[in-house]
Motif scaffolding. Structure first.
Motif, PDB file in Angstrom:
ATOM      1  N   PRO A  45       0.811  -1.221   0.000  1.00  0.00           N
ATOM      2  CA  PRO A  45       0.000   0.000   0.000  1.00  0.00           C
ATOM      3  C   PRO A  45       0.849   1.276   0.000  1.00  0.00           C
ATOM      4  N   ARG A  46       1.971   1.267   0.717  1.00  0.00           N
ATOM      5  CA  ARG A  46       2.815   2.464   0.753  1.00  0.00           C
ATOM      6  C   ARG A  46       3.407   2.739  -0.623  1.00  0.00           C
ATOM      7  N   LEU A  47       3.852   1.697  -1.281  1.00  0.00           N
ATOM      8  CA  LEU A  47       4.432   1.861  -2.611  1.00  0.00           C
ATOM      9  C   LEU A  47       3.389   2.401  -3.584  1.00  0.00           C
ATOM     10  N   ARG A  48       2.216   1.836  -3.556  1.00  0.00           N
ATOM     11  CA  ARG A  48       1.162   2.279  -4.480  1.00  0.00           C
ATOM     12  C   ARG A  48       0.754   3.718  -4.193  1.00  0.00           C
ATOM     13  N   ARG A  49       0.642   4.044  -2.912  1.00  0.00           N
ATOM     14  CA  ARG A  49       0.275   5.406  -2.529  1.00  0.00           C
ATOM     15  C   ARG A  49       1.341   6.399  -3.005  1.00  0.00           C
ATOM     16  N   TYR A  50       2.608   6.060  -2.820  1.00  0.00           N
ATOM     17  CA  TYR A  50       3.685   6.955  -3.253  1.00  0.00           C
ATOM     18  C   TYR A  50       3.701   7.062  -4.779  1.00  0.00           C
ATOM     19  N   ALA A  51       3.479   5.958  -5.459  1.00  0.00           N
ATOM     20  CA  ALA A  51       3.442   5.986  -6.923  1.00  0.00           C
ATOM     21  C   ALA A  51       2.305   6.878  -7.420  1.00  0.00           C
ATOM     22  N   ARG A  52       1.175   6.844  -6.734  1.00  0.00           N
ATOM     23  CA  ARG A  52       0.050   7.701  -7.148  1.00  0.00           C
ATOM     24  C   ARG A  52       0.365   9.165  -6.933  1.00  0.00           C
ATOM     25  N   THR A  53       1.134   9.483  -5.886  1.00  0.00           N
ATOM     26  CA  THR A  53       1.487  10.881  -5.664  1.00  0.00           C
ATOM     27  C   THR A  53       2.507  11.363  -6.677  1.00  0.00           C
ATOM     28  N   LEU A  54       3.283  10.455  -7.221  1.00  0.00           N
ATOM     29  CA  LEU A  54       4.255  10.845  -8.242  1.00  0.00           C
ATOM     30  C   LEU A  54       3.583  11.080  -9.588  1.00  0.00           C
ATOM     31  N   SER A  55       2.592  10.252  -9.915  1.00  0.00           N
ATOM     32  CA  SER A  55       2.024  10.300 -11.257  1.00  0.00           C
ATOM     33  C   SER A  55       0.645  10.952 -11.345  1.00  0.00           C
ATOM     34  N   ASP A  97      -2.008   9.544 -11.622  1.00  0.00           N
ATOM     35  CA  ASP A  97      -2.777   8.745 -12.572  1.00  0.00           C
ATOM     36  C   ASP A  97      -2.748   7.303 -12.068  1.00  0.00           C
ATOM     37  N   PRO A  98      -3.911   6.737 -11.711  1.00  0.00           N
ATOM     38  CA  PRO A  98      -3.924   5.378 -11.154  1.00  0.00           C
ATOM     39  C   PRO A  98      -3.287   4.332 -12.066  1.00  0.00           C
ATOM     40  N   ALA A  99      -3.512   4.415 -13.356  1.00  0.00           N
ATOM     41  CA  ALA A  99      -2.936   3.425 -14.277  1.00  0.00           C
ATOM     42  C   ALA A  99      -1.414   3.570 -14.335  1.00  0.00           C
ATOM     43  N   ALA A 100      -0.937   4.807 -14.423  1.00  0.00           N
ATOM     44  CA  ALA A 100       0.506   5.029 -14.445  1.00  0.00           C
ATOM     45  C   ALA A 100       1.138   4.625 -13.117  1.00  0.00           C
ATOM     46  N   ALA A 101       0.411   4.830 -12.014  1.00  0.00           N
ATOM     47  CA  ALA A 101       0.920   4.426 -10.700  1.00  0.00           C
ATOM     48  C   ALA A 101       1.046   2.905 -10.610  1.00  0.00           C
ATOM     49  N   ASP A 102       0.062   2.202 -11.150  1.00  0.00           N
ATOM     50  CA  ASP A 102       0.150   0.737 -11.167  1.00  0.00           C
ATOM     51  C   ASP A 102       1.333   0.262 -12.005  1.00  0.00           C
ATOM     52  N   ASP A 103       1.565   0.908 -13.132  1.00  0.00           N
ATOM     53  CA  ASP A 103       2.723   0.561 -13.963  1.00  0.00           C
ATOM     54  C   ASP A 103       4.027   0.832 -13.220  1.00  0.00           C
ATOM     55  N   LEU A 104       4.085   1.954 -12.510  1.00  0.00           N
ATOM     56  CA  LEU A 104       5.280   2.288 -11.751  1.00  0.00           C
ATOM     57  C   LEU A 104       5.509   1.276 -10.627  1.00  0.00           C
ATOM     58  N   CYS A 105       4.445   0.862  -9.957  1.00  0.00           N
ATOM     59  CA  CYS A 105       4.569  -0.168  -8.902  1.00  0.00           C
ATOM     60  C   CYS A 105       5.108  -1.468  -9.485  1.00  0.00           C
ATOM     61  N   GLN A 106       4.563  -1.871 -10.605  1.00  0.00           N
ATOM     62  CA  GLN A 106       5.014  -3.109 -11.237  1.00  0.00           C
ATOM     63  C   GLN A 106       6.484  -3.001 -11.644  1.00  0.00           C
ATOM     64  N   GLN A 107       6.853  -1.884 -12.222  1.00  0.00           N
ATOM     65  CA  GLN A 107       8.242  -1.688 -12.626  1.00  0.00           C
ATOM     66  C   GLN A 107       9.164  -1.665 -11.406  1.00  0.00           C
ATOM     67  N   THR A 108       8.720  -1.042 -10.331  1.00  0.00           N
ATOM     68  CA  THR A 108       9.512  -0.984  -9.097  1.00  0.00           C
ATOM     69  C   THR A 108       9.725  -2.374  -8.523  1.00  0.00           C
ATOM     70  N   LEU A 109       8.659  -3.148  -8.429  1.00  0.00           N
ATOM     71  CA  LEU A 109       8.786  -4.495  -7.874  1.00  0.00           C
ATOM     72  C   LEU A 109       9.634  -5.394  -8.770  1.00  0.00           C
ATOM     73  N   GLU A 110       9.518  -5.202 -10.072  1.00  0.00           N
ATOM     74  CA  GLU A 110      10.349  -5.962 -11.002  1.00  0.00           C
ATOM     75  C   GLU A 110      11.827  -5.632 -10.786  1.00  0.00           C
ATOM     76  N   ARG A 111      12.136  -4.342 -10.661  1.00  0.00           N
ATOM     77  CA  ARG A 111      13.529  -3.942 -10.412  1.00  0.00           C
ATOM     78  C   ARG A 111      14.025  -4.477  -9.071  1.00  0.00           C
ATOM     79  N   ALA A 112      13.163  -4.433  -8.063  1.00  0.00           N
ATOM     80  CA  ALA A 112      13.562  -4.931  -6.740  1.00  0.00           C
ATOM     81  C   ALA A 112      13.864  -6.430  -6.790  1.00  0.00           C
ATOM     82  N   LEU A 113      13.052  -7.181  -7.509  1.00  0.00           N
ATOM     83  CA  LEU A 113      13.288  -8.626  -7.610  1.00  0.00           C
ATOM     84  C   LEU A 113      14.539  -8.940  -8.419  1.00  0.00           C
TER      85      LEU A 113
END
Length: 166
Positions: free
Chosen positions: A1-11, A13-29
Motif C-alpha cells: 500500500p505504501r508503494l502504491r500510494r507513493y506511486a500515485r502521488t508521483l504520477s 494517474d492510477p494506471a501510471a501508478a500501477d505501472d510504476l509499482c510493477q516496474q519498481t517491484l520488477e527492479r527490486a526482484l
C-alpha cells in the motif's frame, strides 16, 4: 500500500501508478542481491520507485503542464452539489481541493512533503530515498507546507526573489 500510494502521488494517474509499482517491484526482484539486510526495505523500495519515476520523466523529456483553468473545471465537475445527497460531499470537495493544491506544488517540494507527511518517513530516510541532503529535505518540506497552505487558502504562492551570492 505504501508503494502504491507513493506511486500515485508521483504520477497522479492510477494506471501510471500501477505501472510504476510493477516496474519498481520488477527492479527490486531483479536486484534483490543489492539489498542490505541492515537497511529498511520500505526505504529501499521507495528509492527504487523514485528512481524509476525519474527515469520515466527523463525518457519523456518533457512534463505535461495542466492549465490551472482546466484543473479547476475538472474539480468543479467532480465536486458534488448540495442536492447530490452524498453524505460525504463536503469531504470529497476538500479532498479534491487538496489534490489540486498538491498537483500545483513543484515536484521537488511535493515528493519530500508526501514522504514525510503521508508515508511518515524520517527526514534521513527521505534524504536516502531522494538522494539529497537532510537539510535540503527539511527546507523543501517547510517550503512545501507553506506553499500548500497558501494554495488551500486561495492565495497565489509567494515568490521569493533569489539572492545572488558572490
Amino acid at each position: 500500500p505504501r508503494l502504491r500510494r507513493y506511486a500515485r502521488t508521483l504520477s497522479f494517474d492510477p494506471a501510471a501508478a500501477d505501472d510504476l509499482c510493477q516496474q519498481t517491484l520488477e527492479r527490486a526482484l531483479v536486484h534483490w542481491r543489492q539489498f542490505a539486510p541492515l537497511r529498511d526495505m520500505a526505504v529501499w523500495v521507495l528509492s527504487i520507485a523514485h528512481n524509476a519515476h525519474l527515469d520515466l520523466v527523463r525518457r519523456e523529456a518533457r512534463m505535461t503542464v495542466t492549465d490551472p483553468g482546466e484543473l479547476q473545471r475538472v474539480q468543479d465537475d467532480n465536486q458534488p452539489g448540495p442536492t447530490s445527497g452524498h453524505p460525504y460531499g463536503h469531504y470529497l470537495g476538500l479532498r479534491l481541493d487538496l489534490e489540486a493544491a498538491l498537483a500545483q506544488l513543484p515536484a521537488e517540494q511535493r515528493q519530500p512533503l508526501l514522504l514525510v507527511c503521508v508515508e511518515q518517513l524520517s527526514y534521513a530516510e527521505v534524504a536516502e530515498v531522494l538522494r539529497i541532503p537532510v537539510g535540503t529535505v527539511m527546507s523543501r518540506v517547510c517550503r512545501g507546507r507553506a506553499t500548500l497552505r497558501r494554495y488551500l487558502d486561495g492565495q497565489a504562492p509567494a515568490r521569493t526573489p533569489l539572492k545572488r551570492v558572490v
